[in-house]
Write a protein that holds these residues in place. Sequence first.
Motif, PDB file in Angstrom:
ATOM      1  N   THR A  37       0.810  -1.223   0.000  1.00 23.32           N
ATOM      2  CA  THR A  37       0.000   0.000   0.000  1.00 23.32           C
ATOM      3  C   THR A  37       0.836   1.262   0.000  1.00 23.32           C
ATOM      4  O   THR A  37       0.282   2.352   0.034  1.00 23.32           O
ATOM      5  N   ARG A  38       2.165   1.115  -0.026  1.00 23.62           N
ATOM      6  CA  ARG A  38       3.011   2.300  -0.008  1.00 23.62           C
ATOM      7  C   ARG A  38       2.840   3.063  -1.313  1.00 23.62           C
ATOM      8  O   ARG A  38       2.999   2.489  -2.407  1.00 23.62           O
ATOM      9  N   PRO A  39       2.506   4.346  -1.264  1.00 26.01           N
ATOM     10  CA  PRO A  39       2.235   5.103  -2.490  1.00 26.01           C
ATOM     11  C   PRO A  39       3.445   5.175  -3.416  1.00 26.01           C
ATOM     12  O   PRO A  39       3.359   4.895  -4.592  1.00 26.01           O
ATOM     13  N   ASP A  40       4.572   5.568  -2.879  1.00 23.05           N
ATOM     14  CA  ASP A  40       5.741   5.793  -3.718  1.00 23.05           C
ATOM     15  C   ASP A  40       6.971   5.568  -2.866  1.00 23.05           C
ATOM     16  O   ASP A  40       7.197   6.279  -1.891  1.00 23.05           O
ATOM     17  N   ALA A  41       7.749   4.571  -3.226  1.00 22.44           N
ATOM     18  CA  ALA A  41       8.905   4.217  -2.389  1.00 22.44           C
ATOM     19  C   ALA A  41       9.982   5.273  -2.401  1.00 22.44           C
ATOM     20  O   ALA A  41      10.842   5.315  -1.544  1.00 22.44           O
ATOM     21  N   THR A  42       9.935   6.151  -3.397  1.00 20.55           N
ATOM     22  CA  THR A  42      10.968   7.191  -3.501  1.00 20.55           C
ATOM     23  C   THR A  42      10.405   8.579  -3.290  1.00 20.55           C
ATOM     24  O   THR A  42      11.093   9.571  -3.526  1.00 20.55           O
TER      25      THR A  42
ATOM     26  N   GLU B 122      -1.185  13.210 -15.179  1.00 16.08           N
ATOM     27  CA  GLU B 122      -1.355  11.807 -14.796  1.00 16.08           C
ATOM     28  C   GLU B 122      -0.804  11.547 -13.397  1.00 16.08           C
ATOM     29  O   GLU B 122      -1.393  10.796 -12.615  1.00 16.08           O
ATOM     30  N   SER B 123       0.351  12.193 -13.063  1.00 17.21           N
ATOM     31  CA  SER B 123       0.920  12.018 -11.718  1.00 17.21           C
ATOM     32  C   SER B 123      -0.020  12.589 -10.657  1.00 17.21           C
ATOM     33  O   SER B 123      -0.265  11.951  -9.622  1.00 17.21           O
ATOM     34  N   TYR B 124      -0.555  13.791 -10.905  1.00 15.20           N
ATOM     35  CA  TYR B 124      -1.479  14.397  -9.947  1.00 15.20           C
ATOM     36  C   TYR B 124      -2.741  13.560  -9.794  1.00 15.20           C
ATOM     37  O   TYR B 124      -3.255  13.384  -8.678  1.00 15.20           O
TER      38      TYR B 124
ATOM     39  N   THR C 146      -2.989  10.355 -10.236  1.00 16.36           N
ATOM     40  CA  THR C 146      -2.660   9.144  -9.469  1.00 16.36           C
ATOM     41  C   THR C 146      -2.594   9.444  -7.985  1.00 16.36           C
ATOM     42  O   THR C 146      -3.154   8.712  -7.143  1.00 16.36           O
ATOM     43  N   ARG C 147      -1.917  10.539  -7.602  1.00 12.62           N
ATOM     44  CA  ARG C 147      -1.827  10.906  -6.192  1.00 12.62           C
ATOM     45  C   ARG C 147      -3.199  11.265  -5.622  1.00 12.62           C
ATOM     46  O   ARG C 147      -3.508  10.948  -4.472  1.00 12.62           O
ATOM     47  N   TYR C 148      -3.987  11.926  -6.438  1.00 18.24           N
ATOM     48  CA  TYR C 148      -5.319  12.306  -5.955  1.00 18.24           C
ATOM     49  C   TYR C 148      -6.164  11.065  -5.690  1.00 18.24           C
ATOM     50  O   TYR C 148      -6.871  10.984  -4.667  1.00 18.24           O
ATOM     51  N   ARG C 149      -6.104  10.096  -6.594  1.00 22.68           N
ATOM     52  CA  ARG C 149      -6.873   8.870  -6.383  1.00 22.68           C
ATOM     53  C   ARG C 149      -6.387   8.134  -5.139  1.00 22.68           C
ATOM     54  O   ARG C 149      -7.194   7.611  -4.363  1.00 22.68           O
ATOM     55  N   GLU C 150      -5.035   8.115  -4.931  1.00 22.78           N
ATOM     56  CA  GLU C 150      -4.510   7.446  -3.731  1.00 22.78           C
ATOM     57  C   GLU C 150      -4.967   8.159  -2.463  1.00 22.78           C
ATOM     58  O   GLU C 150      -5.407   7.523  -1.497  1.00 22.78           O
ATOM     59  N   ALA C 151      -4.843   9.484  -2.460  1.00 20.97           N
ATOM     60  CA  ALA C 151      -5.242  10.231  -1.267  1.00 20.97           C
ATOM     61  C   ALA C 151      -6.738  10.095  -1.011  1.00 20.97           C
ATOM     62  O   ALA C 151      -7.173   9.940   0.146  1.00 20.97           O
ATOM     63  N   ALA C 152      -7.533  10.144  -2.076  1.00 26.48           N
ATOM     64  CA  ALA C 152      -8.981  10.028  -1.894  1.00 26.48           C
ATOM     65  C   ALA C 152      -9.361   8.649  -1.378  1.00 26.48           C
ATOM     66  O   ALA C 152     -10.222   8.505  -0.498  1.00 26.48           O
ATOM     67  N   SER C 153      -8.720   7.615  -1.911  1.00 26.54           N
ATOM     68  CA  SER C 153      -9.038   6.270  -1.448  1.00 26.54           C
ATOM     69  C   SER C 153      -8.640   6.071   0.002  1.00 26.54           C
ATOM     70  O   SER C 153      -9.357   5.435   0.783  1.00 26.54           O
ATOM     71  N   ARG C 154      -7.467   6.628   0.420  1.00 23.69           N
ATOM     72  CA  ARG C 154      -7.054   6.506   1.813  1.00 23.69           C
ATOM     73  C   ARG C 154      -8.007   7.253   2.741  1.00 23.69           C
ATOM     74  O   ARG C 154      -8.300   6.796   3.848  1.00 23.69           O
ATOM     75  N   GLN C 155      -8.472   8.383   2.265  1.00 15.57           N
ATOM     76  CA  GLN C 155      -9.404   9.142   3.096  1.00 15.57           C
ATOM     77  C   GLN C 155     -10.744   8.428   3.194  1.00 15.57           C
ATOM     78  O   GLN C 155     -11.357   8.379   4.263  1.00 15.57           O
ATOM     79  N   ASP C 156     -11.218   7.848   2.106  1.00 16.86           N
ATOM     80  CA  ASP C 156     -12.501   7.145   2.130  1.00 16.86           C
ATOM     81  C   ASP C 156     -12.422   5.885   2.981  1.00 16.86           C
ATOM     82  O   ASP C 156     -13.347   5.564   3.730  1.00 16.86           O
ATOM     83  N   ARG C 157     -11.301   5.170   2.857  1.00 17.08           N
ATOM     84  CA  ARG C 157     -11.146   3.913   3.605  1.00 17.08           C
ATOM     85  C   ARG C 157     -10.555   4.129   4.997  1.00 17.08           C
ATOM     86  O   ARG C 157     -10.416   3.164   5.751  1.00 17.08           O
ATOM     87  N   ASN C 158     -10.156   5.376   5.313  1.00 15.90           N
ATOM     88  CA  ASN C 158      -9.584   5.696   6.624  1.00 15.90           C
ATOM     89  C   ASN C 158      -8.341   4.837   6.905  1.00 15.90           C
ATOM     90  O   ASN C 158      -8.174   4.299   7.991  1.00 15.90           O
TER      91      ASN C 158
END
Length: 706
Positions: free
Chosen positions: A67-72, A394-396, A398-410
């Motif tokens: 689940t790590r968004p970006d290792a770097t 595309e990068s934004y 991707t990050r937006y989808r990750e942040a939104a999913s983490r917020q929705d799933r807590n």
Amino acid sequence: MSVTQSTASDIDIDLGKLFSSLARNWLRILVVALAIAGLVFVMAWMATPHYKAETRLLIETRESVFTRPDATGDNQPILDEEGVTSQVEVISSTDILKRVARQLNLSKLPEFDSAANLSLPARLLVIAGLKSDPTEVPPDERVLKAFREKLTVYRVERSRVIVIEFSSEDPKLAAAVPNAIADAYLAVSRDAKLASNSDATEWLEPEIADLSKRVKEAEARVADFRAKSDLLIGQNNSVLATQQLSELSTELSRVRAGRAASEANAQSMRRALEKGGSLDALPEVMSSPLIQRLRERQVQLKSDIADLSTTLLENHPRIRALKSQLTDLDAQMVVEARNILKGIVTEVQTAMLRETQLTADLNQLKAASARAGEQEVELRALERDAASQRQLLESYMTRYREAASRQDRNYLPVDARVFSRAIAPSEPYFPKIVPMVGAAFIGSLLIMAVITLLQELFSGRAMRAAPGARFEPVEQVKMPVVNAQADDDSDAPAPVAPDGESVGPDWITDEIGIVRAAEKLIAEGTMRAVFVSPQGDEAAAAAVMVAREVSDAGLRVLLLDLTTGGAASQPMLDSVRFPGITNLLATGAQFNNVIHGDLYSDCHVIPIGTDDPEQAMRAADRLPIILESLTTAYDLVVIECGIIDANGIRRLVGENTEIFVSVLEPGNQVTATAEDLKAGGYQGFIMVTPAGYDAPDFPRPSRNVA
């Protein structure tokens, strides 16, 4: 005046008597130690016990590898030493402590609010103004101050473990507080991550909308420019003009090669026809179908002539007819060859026209290709801009989808976990009765023993006379009286020296011996003794004898030889070739190189030295500094000056200094020196003579040598 004097080694400490006082006073020492130990026991027994518990946190990455968004990326937690130390400060922050205090209702506990139950002495001090009133401080601040005094948060060295320690009078509270602090820290960290994630989502939404618009505009600019520039793409994704230029260049090269070959063939045929050569070697002639048929007919005719020649003569009509046909065939072949030559010449002309046309077309395509290259460069710039905008979008997204999913799933794991929770301690950490009582008992024993020894020492009962000590009355030594006629009205005749010369009516003195001079220096605690020898090097022996006598009494003595020829140091070292005061003044040696041991006593000596005296005298201003250093290191510094006037000894005279004049026998030299010292302000000098003193004859190797 008479004074009773003993040297530094006249008395000594009797260690047996000193330590026997411990045995005599053992009961007092033991009773005092037991009393103090009992008092400490009562105080420790009555003291309120304090309990301590600890909770341990481990700072680590809790994000799963799946689940790590970006290792770097930059969103990784800081797990270095500074990061862990920062977390220690966060744990002990005011916000977390206030949250825990409200959660556990610590303000209601007397342990955290000393102002609620002030003792009577404390209230009296407050009323008298000797102590600040704690009720003037807000309750939250009082609780927070007491909270911090009982709390300890630290990082375990060389690890990412944070320890939360808390002490309290209640064992359950001692365990509950660090656990509550750890939970509050995790909650605060989680809230901080949630807030950061929400801020990122809110920031990304308008950025994505703006980027989408910019990407659309960039791609529209690319398409519009491609349509206006008429940049047609051919094979291999290359511009059509460039591709045509390449093909036309290839065709031009082929035409030029064909023209050159045709010109060569035409030249060969022309030469063969002009010179009447054989046409069989020309491939263009031999490849002609007509020539081939004519050649076949020629071969047939030659065969027939050969057959008929066997039976007919050459003038036979038939043979002549065949030869005529053969001649016609040769003429036809030449005519055909000339026709072939005309065809080749026509091909050359056609090739030249084709070459001219291709060259003109090639030049046009070159200009078109150059324009296409410039347009292609601009097109690629527009495409790169559109690609970069698209990639950022595309990068934004991707990050937006990750942040939104983490917020929705807590799903926002904190980068820390509690791996050791505090439990209620069963034993207090304070007071430790047995160690405290034991330490108090042993400490009081030692203190009482030291007090007893000091009492015995200061009382004088532990003192005894040193072996060989002498206690003699030292009488006031008579000082020389110079120009004393103002105080002496007698008509006594002036003293006469043994050699018959008058020593002057103003010179009246009593000489003292070496032993009396040494006792005087010891009795008065003189730090510096300056010897003047007006009668030459032989009189310098007085300074040597006095220095040895004082050294034998147990004092640390050093003799500094300032005579011209080293008259004082030579009998002490049996040589003058040693580094000495001249080397020290010229900075050619250090103190440990110029100080030597007397062969006949414990006295130390600095000889005149081996360096240039004139060069050393340029640094004579350093002499007072050197003497100060020597005075600090030795009990007495004896300075033998030889023949010198009052002005010459000014650099040598310091605090607590005694001046001696060495006298072998009365004479004018002594009188002149006495008058000069008196005129220079040195009226308290003393006459000393070495007469009657036996110097040692052999070295004493048992003495300490520097």
